[in-house]
Write an enzyme that holds these catalytic residues in place. Sequence first.
Site, PDB file in Angstrom:
ATOM      1  N   LYS A  80       0.797  -1.231   0.000  1.00 25.14           N
ATOM      2  CA  LYS A  80       0.000   0.000   0.000  1.00 25.14           C
ATOM      3  C   LYS A  80       0.830   1.283   0.000  1.00 25.14           C
ATOM      4  CE  LYS A  80      -4.405  -1.509   1.964  1.00 25.14           C
ATOM      5  NZ  LYS A  80      -5.447  -1.186   2.951  1.00 25.14           N
ATOM      6  N   ASP A 116     -10.309   3.146   1.207  1.00 24.72           N
ATOM      7  CA  ASP A 116     -10.502   2.727   2.597  1.00 24.72           C
ATOM      8  C   ASP A 116     -11.193   3.828   3.403  1.00 24.72           C
ATOM      9  OD1 ASP A 116      -9.440   0.155   2.510  1.00 24.72           O
ATOM     10  OD2 ASP A 116      -7.392   0.848   2.881  1.00 24.72           O
TER      11      ASP A 116
END
Length: 298
Positions: A80, A116
């Site tokens: 990420k 997210d």
Amino acid sequence: MNNQDNNYYQQITGKTKLLGVIGHPVEHSLSPVMHNAALSKLGLDYVYLPFPIAPENLEIAMAGFAAIGVVGFSVTIPHKQAILAILTEISPISQAIGAVNTVTHQGNKWVGTNTDVEGFIASLQTTYQQDWSQKKAVILGNGGAARAIVAGCVQLGLAEIHLVGRNMYQLRQFRHSWQNSPYVDKFQVHVWEELPKLIPLANLVVNTTPMGMYPQVDESPLSSEDMANLPSGAIAYDLIYIPKPTKFLKLAETQGAIAIDGLEMLVQQGAAALKIWLQQETVPVGEMRQALQNHLRS
């Protein structure tokens, strides 16, 4: 398998478009379950695949994805943050929190964003409507998962955001990493010993730590003594969704708290990513949620 389940399967041909998730390991990912259910419901000639990519192979893997025409992919641990250096464009939200979880191939460019944050906000808003501007949040943990939660709490407009960690050095690093972000002055950091004075003020407590996840199923980041001071009617949110419920959420429910696990965030961030890849306003969120629930029950 019933007839409805048969709708989840289509013949894959040379025209089938590719989506997927990269991680290392990635075989545990539930993303293929929910995304393939949604794609089948929509009747689209796409397939979503898990791609195990070791850290040292990240750049060459993306070159391969470009060569075979991958439309886009999800990003999970450990890529990420590492992927930021490889992408052509990064959305402001990804730059602010320093992590990407969704990548799209646009022309000759790889464009990264982070759903997210949207997933966290949507999962709260679908579960519980309230005026967040009067509320206070306590976030447990200062790892990668905490970054999206901090940004989500800022976007919701909470009055106070308190992040709690066990290691002062890591807390300072976490704080410093937001130096060039618009969120830098929007939250405070605390050592774990300060929890007793924070919990009685909390309207929202979010566990971003792995405590309570298999095999530590009998553990909770907050003890029953800590949880006893949580105001009744507060929201306890655990990013973990296996086991269901976690010990953290069990303790919270005994205090009269509203318990939310991480499954809804997984669904909502996935739905947000699918909208980006397919360039459409709506996707079958209900099918995605149901597919995950069926899978976890089986």
